[in-house]
Design an enzyme around this catalytic site. Sequence first.
Site: not given
Ligand code: IPE
Ligand code: IPE
Ligand code: MG
Length: 262
Positions: A34, A39, A80, A82-83, A85
């Site tokens: 995460d 970053w 599941t 992350n869709w 986004r």
């Molecule tokens: C968890 O990170 C999922 C992955 C690292 C693939 P997220 O960024 O999606 O989690 P939340 O939303 O902060 O809980």
């Molecule tokens: C984790 O980094 C990668 C995935 C969930 C694919 P994030 O994209 O969640 O990064 P933050 O949490 O927004 O910084």
């Molecule tokens: Mg994240």
Amino acid sequence: MSRALATTNPKTIQALPSQLDPARMPAHVAVIMDGNGRWAKRRGLPRVMGHREGVEALKRCLRLCSDWGIGALTAYAFSTENWNRPGEEVSFLMTLFERVLARELEALDQEQVRIRFLGDLEPLPSGLRQLISDATARTAANSGIHFNVCTNYGGRAELVHAARRLAERVAQGEIDAASIDEQTFAAELHTAGERDPDLLIRTSGEQRISNFLLWQLAYAELHITDVLWPDFDQQALLAALLDYQGRQRRFGGVDTLPPIPT
Ligand code: IPE
Ligand code: IPE
Ligand code: MG
């Protein structure tokens, strides 16, 4: 673990740091990668640049785990949820998975990595699904580290899927409902055949498991670090492993070995 790769690949193997006890290494490490977005944001870059850099961190982490004799690394790449986004970020990630897999497969195979993708793979783009199935078949008999990439993975979906599979088997008269126990249940999970993680690392400071390995993490030791995933390096992995080796694992019982003095 096979070290045959040393002859076919010029990469040097990192020795286990002397602070670590080789007898008390975790057999299976899971990681919630995460902080990619943050970053990138800190550098004034688009979020997706963080994902690109995150791939480098994952490669680094996999090679270190392999070199240090860890048997399995399971990484959360796409949940599941992350869709939800923005569409462009989701498509960037899918294309990134596809490109990285195509580019890295040869080296992974040479290094004896056994790669598997855990999750519901059906909704993934067909090109990616094809690459996944090729990579899985090609590396299935490899003798090195088990590298599990959780893609369209959700712990709840996995549990529901397992329950449904068992219900179907009961309905077909294949098994008796009374015979379902923890072992038969675990055998229906995506992680079937893999031992439970000993250590869960979550980067970027969030103190939650975000639907990751809900069953399998029952007795994992948790290490949460503020390091953002793209910055996760040898020092950060060493810190996680030292933290792990300092823990008393009791599994509901009483103390076993004392922690190693540091
Ligand atoms: C968890 O990170 C999922 C992955 C690292 C693939 P997220 O960024 O999606 O989690 P939340 O939303 O902060 O809980
Ligand atoms: C984790 O980094 C990668 C995935 C969930 C694919 P994030 O994209 O969640 O990064 P933050 O949490 O927004 O910084
Ligand atoms: Mg994240």
